[in-house]
Design a protein around this motif. Sequence first.
Motif, mmCIF file in Angstrom:
data_model
loop_
_atom_site.group_PDB
_atom_site.id
_atom_site.type_symbol
_atom_site.label_atom_id
_atom_site.label_comp_id
_atom_site.label_asym_id
_atom_site.label_seq_id
_atom_site.Cartn_x
_atom_site.Cartn_y
_atom_site.Cartn_z
ATOM 1 N N GLU A 189 -24.167 15.894 -6.446
ATOM 2 C CA GLU A 189 -24.160 14.557 -6.633
ATOM 3 C C GLU A 189 -24.630 13.514 -5.758
ATOM 4 O OE1 GLU A 189 -25.406 13.751 -9.699
ATOM 5 O OE2 GLU A 189 -23.671 15.369 -11.087
ATOM 6 N N ALA A 190 -24.207 14.342 -4.674
ATOM 7 C CA ALA A 190 -24.876 13.310 -3.917
ATOM 8 C C ALA A 190 -26.062 13.533 -2.999
ATOM 9 C CB ALA A 190 -23.889 13.708 -2.409
ATOM 10 N N THR A 191 -26.643 14.673 -3.430
ATOM 11 C CA THR A 191 -27.822 15.498 -3.434
ATOM 12 C C THR A 191 -28.697 14.282 -3.709
ATOM 13 O OG1 THR A 191 -26.301 17.260 -3.777
ATOM 14 C CG2 THR A 191 -29.393 16.973 -3.361
ATOM 15 N N ALA A 192 -28.982 13.740 -4.110
ATOM 16 C CA ALA A 192 -29.686 12.513 -5.223
ATOM 17 C C ALA A 192 -30.177 12.231 -3.796
ATOM 18 C CB ALA A 192 -29.097 12.248 -6.567
ATOM 19 N N PRO A 219 -30.152 9.305 -7.868
ATOM 20 C CA PRO A 219 -29.834 8.234 -6.471
ATOM 21 C C PRO A 219 -30.169 6.941 -7.198
ATOM 22 C CG PRO A 219 -32.867 8.380 -6.769
ATOM 23 C CD PRO A 219 -31.798 9.547 -7.611
ATOM 24 N N THR A 220 -30.006 6.293 -8.372
ATOM 25 C CA THR A 220 -29.073 4.800 -8.823
ATOM 26 C C THR A 220 -28.853 4.712 -9.256
ATOM 27 O OG1 THR A 220 -30.966 5.572 -10.748
ATOM 28 C CG2 THR A 220 -31.537 4.078 -9.522
ATOM 29 N N GLY A 230 -19.855 22.379 -1.180
ATOM 30 C CA GLY A 230 -18.913 22.499 -2.511
ATOM 31 C C GLY A 230 -19.744 21.892 -3.494
ATOM 32 N N LEU A 231 -19.415 21.816 -4.252
ATOM 33 C CA LEU A 231 -20.024 21.443 -6.287
ATOM 34 C C LEU A 231 -19.282 19.779 -6.019
ATOM 35 C CD1 LEU A 231 -18.841 23.566 -8.509
ATOM 36 C CD2 LEU A 231 -21.164 22.746 -7.830
ATOM 37 N N ASP A 232 -18.416 18.929 -5.180
ATOM 38 C CA ASP A 232 -18.006 17.490 -5.439
ATOM 39 C C ASP A 232 -18.969 16.742 -4.643
ATOM 40 O OD1 ASP A 232 -17.165 19.152 -2.711
ATOM 41 O OD2 ASP A 232 -16.254 17.917 -2.159
ATOM 42 N N TRP A 241 -16.803 -1.569 -15.664
ATOM 43 C CA TRP A 241 -17.627 -1.912 -14.131
ATOM 44 C C TRP A 241 -19.182 -0.510 -13.978
ATOM 45 C CZ3 TRP A 241 -18.781 -6.832 -11.019
ATOM 46 C CH2 TRP A 241 -19.506 -6.404 -9.816
ATOM 47 N N PRO A 242 -19.496 -1.094 -13.528
ATOM 48 C CA PRO A 242 -20.447 0.116 -13.477
ATOM 49 C C PRO A 242 -19.960 0.782 -12.091
ATOM 50 C CG PRO A 242 -22.068 -1.441 -12.600
ATOM 51 C CD PRO A 242 -20.443 -2.226 -13.530
ATOM 52 N N ARG A 243 -19.959 2.511 -12.063
ATOM 53 C CA ARG A 243 -19.253 3.243 -10.938
ATOM 54 C C ARG A 243 -19.580 4.074 -10.992
ATOM 55 N NH1 ARG A 243 -14.066 1.810 -9.936
ATOM 56 N NH2 ARG A 243 -13.235 0.035 -11.644
ATOM 57 N N ASP A 244 -19.640 4.958 -9.582
ATOM 58 C CA ASP A 244 -20.705 6.016 -9.438
ATOM 59 C C ASP A 244 -19.961 7.588 -9.973
ATOM 60 O OD1 ASP A 244 -18.725 6.837 -7.223
ATOM 61 O OD2 ASP A 244 -19.541 5.276 -5.621
ATOM 62 N N PRO A 245 -21.225 8.517 -9.659
ATOM 63 C CA PRO A 245 -20.066 9.449 -9.513
ATOM 64 C C PRO A 245 -18.754 10.075 -8.771
ATOM 65 C CG PRO A 245 -22.435 9.746 -9.345
ATOM 66 C CD PRO A 245 -22.342 8.412 -9.197
#
Length: 298
Positions: free
Chosen positions: A237-240, A196-197, A232-234, A130-134
């Motif tokens: 990816e959410a920056t997208a 963002p996708t 933080g670096l965590d 199943w596709p998962r987010d970062p």
Amino acid sequence: MAEEAMPAMSFDKPAYRFAPSPNGLLHLGHALSAILNHDMAKKTNGRFLLRIEDIDLARCTPEFEEAAYRDLSWLGLDWEKPVWRQSEHFDDYRAALDRLMEMGLVYPAFLTRGEVKARVAEHEESGKSWPRDPDGSPLYPEDDRHRSETERQLLIAKGVRHAFRLDMHKALRLTGDALKWTETGDGARGEITAHPTAWGDVVLSRSDAPSSYHLSVTVDDAAQGITHVVRGLDLFEATAVHRLLQELLELPQPVYHHHRLILGPDGKKLSKSEGSTGLAALRDQGFAPHDIRRLVGL
């Protein structure tokens, strides 16, 4: 903490913000982020702002908020008053959500976490992934995105609880897929291409919360005139997602600086349950502010 009149915003100076959630005590990871924001603001003759991200009214408490003030003051940090509390800006987030709705980019999502979990488990039992987010969470199924408006209204009329999600495909048809941000942090630097996708149809509002993290921080950063987002670096990816929302809502784009994380003995980023790294506990053990700077590598 007594409130003061809101000062006139000064958008002609660099602005940095530290934004904790008052659902636990601050730890060394928070100290690193707060000190970096404070020091970078001082170095650029900018503004250092404190934002209390208390959207989760069930878990956030005044006691934890006051504890954060004590810890930050003990570290020798000084911030503009009054503090920006997200719980005082729910109308702003609703206005942003309404605008996205008017653009046809938002749909009601009715599947519960349990239903999504069961759907994913059934799918993966067949040997398919199943596709998962970062962050590793499964992407939301497409069922609700494809419901007719009539069916949606019937479910809402029946009182079925629902969240509101961004239709990622429609959103990117408006903005294009060439979104970028400027990064100056500890990982990749320069112009970063946003994807963002990878996050699927992100939540913008839930039945138990008037706004999501993604929507509220995007609106807040613009309203506060934040020019540099240091975190933080965590959250790299959410920056997208934040860049996408900025484009859709026609909001300014800050410079981003994602810093290294402070890891615990297990190699994972610290959590608020890590008492041994809590600032209050360290203070009680006799540590001084300069010791905290040393412990976080500053």
